[in-house]
Design a protein around this motif. Sequence first.
Motif, PDB file in Angstrom:
ATOM      1  N   VAL A 135      61.725  -8.079  -0.830  1.00  0.00           N
ATOM      2  CA  VAL A 135      61.636  -9.253   0.354  1.00  0.00           C
ATOM      3  C   VAL A 135      61.693 -10.401   0.114  1.00  0.00           C
ATOM      4  O   VAL A 135      61.577 -10.882  -1.264  1.00  0.00           O
ATOM      5  N   PRO A 136      62.305 -11.665   0.944  1.00  0.00           N
ATOM      6  CA  PRO A 136      62.157 -12.744   0.496  1.00  0.00           C
ATOM      7  C   PRO A 136      60.611 -13.424   0.111  1.00  0.00           C
ATOM      8  O   PRO A 136      59.899 -12.992   0.662  1.00  0.00           O
ATOM      9  N   ILE A 137      60.770 -14.348  -0.764  1.00  0.00           N
ATOM     10  CA  ILE A 137      59.321 -14.763  -1.262  1.00  0.00           C
ATOM     11  C   ILE A 137      58.996 -15.734  -0.034  1.00  0.00           C
ATOM     12  O   ILE A 137      57.713 -15.784  -0.230  1.00  0.00           O
ATOM     13  N   SER A 138      59.799 -16.575   0.625  1.00  0.00           N
ATOM     14  CA  SER A 138      59.200 -17.179   1.821  1.00  0.00           C
ATOM     15  C   SER A 138      60.401 -17.332   2.673  1.00  0.00           C
ATOM     16  O   SER A 138      61.427 -17.290   2.520  1.00  0.00           O
ATOM     17  N   GLY A 139      60.023 -18.178   3.770  1.00  0.00           N
ATOM     18  CA  GLY A 139      60.859 -18.606   4.778  1.00  0.00           C
ATOM     19  C   GLY A 139      60.693 -17.862   6.097  1.00  0.00           C
ATOM     20  O   GLY A 139      59.861 -17.095   6.254  1.00  0.00           O
ATOM     21  N   GLU A 147      63.151 -16.481   9.867  1.00  0.00           N
ATOM     22  CA  GLU A 147      64.029 -16.496  10.949  1.00  0.00           C
ATOM     23  C   GLU A 147      63.940 -15.811  12.224  1.00  0.00           C
ATOM     24  O   GLU A 147      62.871 -14.802  12.116  1.00  0.00           O
ATOM     25  N   SER A 148      64.330 -16.064  13.061  1.00  0.00           N
ATOM     26  CA  SER A 148      64.223 -15.506  14.393  1.00  0.00           C
ATOM     27  C   SER A 148      64.966 -14.338  14.639  1.00  0.00           C
ATOM     28  O   SER A 148      66.003 -13.989  13.743  1.00  0.00           O
ATOM     29  N   GLY A 149      64.699 -13.531  15.795  1.00  0.00           N
ATOM     30  CA  GLY A 149      65.448 -12.293  15.915  1.00  0.00           C
ATOM     31  C   GLY A 149      65.083 -11.078  15.066  1.00  0.00           C
ATOM     32  O   GLY A 149      64.084 -10.955  14.510  1.00  0.00           O
ATOM     33  N   THR A 150      65.850 -10.181  14.840  1.00  0.00           N
ATOM     34  CA  THR A 150      65.785  -8.859  13.950  1.00  0.00           C
ATOM     35  C   THR A 150      65.548  -9.261  12.472  1.00  0.00           C
ATOM     36  O   THR A 150      64.998  -8.697  11.748  1.00  0.00           O
ATOM     37  N   ALA A 151      66.039 -10.249  12.173  1.00  0.00           N
ATOM     38  CA  ALA A 151      65.718 -10.789  10.659  1.00  0.00           C
ATOM     39  C   ALA A 151      64.486 -11.235  10.405  1.00  0.00           C
ATOM     40  O   ALA A 151      64.201 -11.239   9.137  1.00  0.00           O
ATOM     41  N   MET A 152      63.561 -11.311  11.261  1.00  0.00           N
ATOM     42  CA  MET A 152      62.153 -11.800  11.321  1.00  0.00           C
ATOM     43  C   MET A 152      61.496 -10.671  10.567  1.00  0.00           C
ATOM     44  O   MET A 152      60.447 -11.321   9.735  1.00  0.00           O
ATOM     45  N   ALA A 153      61.643  -9.331  10.724  1.00  0.00           N
ATOM     46  CA  ALA A 153      60.930  -8.303   9.881  1.00  0.00           C
ATOM     47  C   ALA A 153      60.874  -8.521   8.452  1.00  0.00           C
ATOM     48  O   ALA A 153      59.776  -8.523   7.934  1.00  0.00           O
ATOM     49  N   ALA A 154      62.197  -8.993   7.992  1.00  0.00           N
ATOM     50  CA  ALA A 154      62.150  -8.945   6.450  1.00  0.00           C
ATOM     51  C   ALA A 154      61.340  -9.991   5.952  1.00  0.00           C
ATOM     52  O   ALA A 154      60.466  -9.986   4.720  1.00  0.00           O
ATOM     53  N   PHE A 155      60.975 -11.075   6.687  1.00  0.00           N
ATOM     54  CA  PHE A 155      59.950 -12.236   6.224  1.00  0.00           C
ATOM     55  C   PHE A 155      58.838 -12.034   6.544  1.00  0.00           C
ATOM     56  O   PHE A 155      57.659 -12.640   6.027  1.00  0.00           O
ATOM     57  N   LEU A 156      58.344 -10.918   7.450  1.00  0.00           N
ATOM     58  CA  LEU A 156      57.108 -10.794   7.751  1.00  0.00           C
ATOM     59  C   LEU A 156      56.319  -9.660   7.229  1.00  0.00           C
ATOM     60  O   LEU A 156      54.929  -9.345   7.187  1.00  0.00           O
ATOM     61  N   ILE A 157      57.186  -8.774   6.492  1.00  0.00           N
ATOM     62  CA  ILE A 157      56.697  -7.365   5.831  1.00  0.00           C
ATOM     63  C   ILE A 157      55.691  -7.748   4.924  1.00  0.00           C
ATOM     64  O   ILE A 157      54.478  -7.031   5.203  1.00  0.00           O
ATOM     65  N   LEU A 158      55.915  -8.425   4.106  1.00  0.00           N
ATOM     66  CA  LEU A 158      54.872  -8.720   2.815  1.00  0.00           C
ATOM     67  C   LEU A 158      53.677  -9.282   3.463  1.00  0.00           C
ATOM     68  O   LEU A 158      52.656  -9.126   2.942  1.00  0.00           O
ATOM     69  N   PRO A 159      53.618 -10.579   4.034  1.00  0.00           N
ATOM     70  CA  PRO A 159      52.624 -11.397   4.723  1.00  0.00           C
ATOM     71  C   PRO A 159      51.612 -10.244   5.386  1.00  0.00           C
ATOM     72  O   PRO A 159      50.471 -10.464   5.504  1.00  0.00           O
TER      73      PRO A 159
END
Length: 325
Positions: free
Chosen positions: A177-181, A183-195
């Motif tokens: 997963v990305p370390i931070s950042g 994005e809106s829409g469906t790409a949001m999930a990749a940034f929210l899974i870890l937190p």
Amino acid sequence: MIRYLLRRIGYGFLILIGVNLLTFVLFFTVNTPDDMARLNIGGKRVTAEAIESWKKFHGYDRPLLWNESAEGAKKATETIFWEHSARMMVGDLGASDTGRDIAYEIKNRMGPSIALALPTFLLGVFVIVVFSLGLVFFRHTKLEIGGVILAIVMMSISGLFYIIFGQWLFSKILKLVPISGFESGTAMAAFLILPVAIGVFSRIGGDALLYRSMFLEEISKDYVRTARAKGLPESAVLFKHVLRNASLPILTSTVAVLPMLFLGSLVMESFFGIPGLGSFTIDAINSQDFAIVRTMVFVGTVLYVIGLILTDVAYTIADPRIRLK
């Protein structure tokens, strides 16, 4: 019930007035308008003319609470308190010390905060309840002992460790997963899974032990023995009877989490670069923008009062014996 709710709303309004006034006094006791001007202009060697110009532009050139030089009602309205704090009672959040529209910022940043906090809250409650009921189901066994030890270890570790370790393992090493950042829409999930996962995992320890204690207290009551005497399996007793009767303290313990759904997680959003209300507040603290900080304290109080009222209503749904009068 309507009369009760109106009375509670009235009490809540009085609480908001008290919090608003107390917050204003505390903030302006620590930092006078002159101090705020120096911080925003930059440095200690600013001229008196620059300070007065900044104060006049931002409306800090008036008396704090009472204007003796004004006449009639203007003695109260032509003050810093009226212009920068009292108006929040009617929803006018005003502008920050740097000129930004606070209401506009809150509107834009509320979405990312809810996107992070809502799944963290819902998944957290579900996982903690299931884990706690599992400890009770396997009580007096090695599984319970191991689960309690695990919960104690988890609650003894700082939440910052989970964040840093999670970023190092899943972002740096495994690159899942990305370390931070954000994005809106469906790409949001990749940034929210870890937190979200870290937020749920870091809550398990302390809350699981609390819920376990409540469930253990319930299983010793007469209605549980009656249910067992009727031949109900232990899983049905726990999930159908004990969980329902222990829902009141669970509802109470989750009230404090409700403001987080809108205000965001201060630490989590800052570490993961999520542009929510939590990072908005941290940035305001770092930049010494006290208008934003005062507003966020007020908004948090409003949400907490609303949470208390909703909890009272939820009590009547969870336990029909309770009636609001």
